[in-house]
Design a protein around this motif. Sequence first.
Motif, PDB file in Angstrom:
ATOM      1  N   GLU A  72       0.829  -1.200   0.000  1.00  0.00           N
ATOM      2  CA  GLU A  72       0.000   0.000   0.000  1.00  0.00           C
ATOM      3  C   GLU A  72       0.871   1.262   0.000  1.00  0.00           C
ATOM      4  OE1 GLU A  72      -3.702   1.949   2.569  1.00  0.00           O
ATOM      5  OE2 GLU A  72      -2.391   0.443   3.474  1.00  0.00           O
ATOM      6  N   LYS A  73       0.641   2.147  -0.997  1.00  0.00           N
ATOM      7  CA  LYS A  73       1.361   3.420  -1.089  1.00  0.00           C
ATOM      8  C   LYS A  73       2.866   3.224  -0.882  1.00  0.00           C
ATOM      9  CE  LYS A  73      -2.685   5.872   0.695  1.00  0.00           C
ATOM     10  NZ  LYS A  73      -3.234   6.726   1.776  1.00  0.00           N
ATOM     11  N   ALA A  74       3.428   2.291  -1.624  1.00  0.00           N
ATOM     12  CA  ALA A  74       4.800   1.843  -1.384  1.00  0.00           C
ATOM     13  C   ALA A  74       5.830   2.973  -1.404  1.00  0.00           C
ATOM     14  CB  ALA A  74       5.179   0.781  -2.417  1.00  0.00           C
ATOM     15  N   PHE A  75       5.805   3.820  -2.459  1.00  0.00           N
ATOM     16  CA  PHE A  75       6.809   4.879  -2.583  1.00  0.00           C
ATOM     17  C   PHE A  75       6.681   5.901  -1.449  1.00  0.00           C
ATOM     18  CE2 PHE A  75       6.386   3.484  -7.078  1.00  0.00           C
ATOM     19  CZ  PHE A  75       7.688   3.039  -7.249  1.00  0.00           C
ATOM     20  N   LEU A  76       5.453   6.158  -1.020  1.00  0.00           N
ATOM     21  CA  LEU A  76       5.231   7.154   0.032  1.00  0.00           C
ATOM     22  C   LEU A  76       5.697   6.661   1.400  1.00  0.00           C
ATOM     23  CD1 LEU A  76       1.710   8.572  -0.932  1.00  0.00           C
ATOM     24  CD2 LEU A  76       3.963   9.544  -1.392  1.00  0.00           C
ATOM     25  N   CYS A  89      14.661   6.992 -10.566  1.00  0.00           N
ATOM     26  CA  CYS A  89      15.339   6.148  -9.586  1.00  0.00           C
ATOM     27  C   CYS A  89      14.392   5.573  -8.532  1.00  0.00           C
ATOM     28  CB  CYS A  89      16.440   6.947  -8.885  1.00  0.00           C
ATOM     29  SG  CYS A  89      15.827   8.304  -7.871  1.00  0.00           S
ATOM     30  N   SER A  90      13.126   5.959  -8.531  1.00  0.00           N
ATOM     31  CA  SER A  90      12.202   5.533  -7.478  1.00  0.00           C
ATOM     32  C   SER A  90      12.024   4.012  -7.393  1.00  0.00           C
ATOM     33  CB  SER A  90      10.844   6.219  -7.659  1.00  0.00           C
ATOM     34  OG  SER A  90      10.977   7.615  -7.483  1.00  0.00           O
ATOM     35  N   PRO A  91      11.829   3.293  -8.524  1.00  0.00           N
ATOM     36  CA  PRO A  91      11.720   1.828  -8.418  1.00  0.00           C
ATOM     37  C   PRO A  91      12.968   1.188  -7.818  1.00  0.00           C
ATOM     38  CG  PRO A  91      10.909   2.577 -10.541  1.00  0.00           C
ATOM     39  CD  PRO A  91      11.566   3.753  -9.898  1.00  0.00           C
ATOM     40  N   PHE A  92      14.148   1.738  -8.165  1.00  0.00           N
ATOM     41  CA  PHE A  92      15.390   1.212  -7.591  1.00  0.00           C
ATOM     42  C   PHE A  92      15.418   1.405  -6.077  1.00  0.00           C
ATOM     43  CE2 PHE A  92      19.555   2.483  -5.906  1.00  0.00           C
ATOM     44  CZ  PHE A  92      20.242   1.278  -6.017  1.00  0.00           C
ATOM     45  N   LEU A  93      15.027   2.602  -5.608  1.00  0.00           N
ATOM     46  CA  LEU A  93      15.040   2.888  -4.177  1.00  0.00           C
ATOM     47  C   LEU A  93      14.087   1.964  -3.423  1.00  0.00           C
ATOM     48  CD1 LEU A  93      15.091   6.800  -4.281  1.00  0.00           C
ATOM     49  CD2 LEU A  93      16.970   5.284  -3.634  1.00  0.00           C
ATOM     50  N   LEU A  94      12.926   1.694  -3.995  1.00  0.00           N
ATOM     51  CA  LEU A  94      11.971   0.788  -3.353  1.00  0.00           C
ATOM     52  C   LEU A  94      12.511  -0.632  -3.344  1.00  0.00           C
ATOM     53  CD1 LEU A  94       9.247   0.159  -2.076  1.00  0.00           C
ATOM     54  CD2 LEU A  94       8.284  -0.012  -4.388  1.00  0.00           C
ATOM     55  N   ASN A  95      13.036  -1.076  -4.484  1.00  0.00           N
ATOM     56  CA  ASN A  95      13.592  -2.428  -4.587  1.00  0.00           C
ATOM     57  C   ASN A  95      14.752  -2.621  -3.619  1.00  0.00           C
ATOM     58  OD1 ASN A  95      15.860  -4.222  -6.178  1.00  0.00           O
ATOM     59  ND2 ASN A  95      13.814  -5.061  -6.414  1.00  0.00           N
ATOM     60  N   THR A 106       3.901  -9.455   8.669  1.00  0.00           N
ATOM     61  CA  THR A 106       4.661  -9.059   9.855  1.00  0.00           C
ATOM     62  C   THR A 106       6.076  -8.647   9.491  1.00  0.00           C
ATOM     63  OG1 THR A 106       3.378 -10.555  11.268  1.00  0.00           O
ATOM     64  CG2 THR A 106       5.504  -9.821  12.108  1.00  0.00           C
ATOM     65  N   LEU A 107       6.701  -9.442   8.608  1.00  0.00           N
ATOM     66  CA  LEU A 107       8.061  -9.137   8.185  1.00  0.00           C
ATOM     67  C   LEU A 107       8.127  -7.808   7.453  1.00  0.00           C
ATOM     68  CD1 LEU A 107      11.023  -9.746   7.627  1.00  0.00           C
ATOM     69  CD2 LEU A 107      10.311 -11.228   5.740  1.00  0.00           C
ATOM     70  N   MET A 108       7.233  -7.573   6.491  1.00  0.00           N
ATOM     71  CA  MET A 108       7.266  -6.346   5.706  1.00  0.00           C
ATOM     72  C   MET A 108       6.922  -5.128   6.556  1.00  0.00           C
ATOM     73  SD  MET A 108       8.323  -7.360   2.836  1.00  0.00           S
ATOM     74  CE  MET A 108       8.172  -5.791   1.981  1.00  0.00           C
ATOM     75  N   SER A 109       6.103  -5.300   7.577  1.00  0.00           N
ATOM     76  CA  SER A 109       5.724  -4.177   8.429  1.00  0.00           C
ATOM     77  C   SER A 109       6.905  -3.654   9.238  1.00  0.00           C
ATOM     78  CB  SER A 109       4.586  -4.581   9.376  1.00  0.00           C
ATOM     79  OG  SER A 109       5.026  -5.540  10.323  1.00  0.00           O
ATOM     80  N   ARG A 110       7.945  -4.445   9.377  1.00  0.00           N
ATOM     81  CA  ARG A 110       9.141  -3.995  10.097  1.00  0.00           C
ATOM     82  C   ARG A 110       9.797  -2.818   9.389  1.00  0.00           C
ATOM     83  NH1 ARG A 110      11.666  -7.116  13.769  1.00  0.00           N
ATOM     84  NH2 ARG A 110      13.696  -6.429  12.993  1.00  0.00           N
ATOM     85  N   GLY A 111       9.551  -2.689   8.068  1.00  0.00           N
ATOM     86  CA  GLY A 111      10.080  -1.561   7.319  1.00  0.00           C
ATOM     87  C   GLY A 111       9.010  -0.520   7.013  1.00  0.00           C
ATOM     88  N   GLY A 112       7.849  -0.663   7.637  1.00  0.00           N
ATOM     89  CA  GLY A 112       6.769   0.283   7.415  1.00  0.00           C
ATOM     90  C   GLY A 112       5.934  -0.018   6.189  1.00  0.00           C
ATOM     91  N   PHE A 113       6.083  -1.218   5.617  1.00  0.00           N
ATOM     92  CA  PHE A 113       5.341  -1.586   4.409  1.00  0.00           C
ATOM     93  C   PHE A 113       4.112  -2.417   4.764  1.00  0.00           C
ATOM     94  CE2 PHE A 113       9.833  -1.406   2.857  1.00  0.00           C
ATOM     95  CZ  PHE A 113       9.680  -0.261   2.089  1.00  0.00           C
ATOM     96  N   ASN A 114       2.964  -2.020   4.228  1.00  0.00           N
ATOM     97  CA  ASN A 114       1.724  -2.759   4.440  1.00  0.00           C
ATOM     98  C   ASN A 114       1.436  -3.606   3.201  1.00  0.00           C
ATOM     99  OD1 ASN A 114      -0.767  -3.687   5.315  1.00  0.00           O
ATOM    100  ND2 ASN A 114      -1.865  -1.866   4.622  1.00  0.00           N
ATOM    101  N   LEU A 115       1.755  -4.886   3.272  1.00  0.00           N
ATOM    102  CA  LEU A 115       1.527  -5.815   2.165  1.00  0.00           C
ATOM    103  C   LEU A 115       0.111  -6.355   2.291  1.00  0.00           C
ATOM    104  CD1 LEU A 115       2.835  -7.153  -0.279  1.00  0.00           C
ATOM    105  CD2 LEU A 115       3.699  -8.943   1.234  1.00  0.00           C
TER     106      LEU A 115
END
Length: 288
Positions: A129-133, A168-174, A223-232
């Motif tokens: 959800e809203k990955a780049f943001l 460069c945004s996709p690279f930064l997310l990846n 749970t794992l992805m939420s450690r980086g603030g990502f809501n999968l």
Amino acid sequence: MGNVMTTLSMHCRSVNLTEMWDLECLGIIDPSQSLCRKKAHSEHLNDFREKLTILPCGRYEVGLPWESDSRNLPDNKELSWERHEKMVKRIKARGFLCEYQEGINLIELIPDVIDRFRTYPIRLSGDIEKAFLMLSVANQDREFLRFFYPCDEELVYRHCRVVLGVSCSPFLLNASILYLLDNSPPEFHDMVEKLKGSFYVDNCLTGVNDPCDQVSFIERTQTLMSRGGFNLRGWVTNVACEFVSRHSGDASVLGLLWNLDGDKLRFNIDFEVLSCETVISKCRIHQT
């Protein structure tokens, strides 16, 4: 006789006539060029990790991957304002609103992600959800992400989060997802290698072999992805599960149509049929 599964991966894009003779367009890359790309990508990742900051809330703050010294960039405020005014005029007329270092060519990863996705009998597709943001930009780089607000006054703002549309945004997310996986706690290590090959930008295509593992896998992945603030979230699957949003009908998967009931992927491509005379004519025009 054992079961045989044939997997076909195809990437189609529009090319002009000159590119038809370019081997790279067909996916054939000189080994030396491929080695140089991998080396450059590795250097970009190392530079990224040196600039990475983990905020108190757990989200990441990243620096822009400059190819050269950013201090040498010329000021383009006047040009930007002219373009801004033209854009505002077009918006009013239509009645609606609507150089960084690039990383590895992510489009090349699609066939591999799809192939791995198809190896699982129970397939799962989700997105962040809203990955780049979710990624903050380092304060010193926000000066290069200025924009005008659409109004009569010349108000200038700065983007504080990674901007969708910047090269460069996709690279930064990846790179952020890779860092998160590489630094996961020991209890998640059995999932790390699987997830490393399952992401394409903010899309996650993966799966499990047993229906009983679906719920546990989704919970642990989130749970794992939420450690980086990502809501999968937004899970779609070909086998019903309490944690998925859809398990029937059609879904879109990296530009393909996935029929969940029949578990089939199909392409949605428009072909233009040209006669031999038309092709020859176009070749002659190009040569002249």
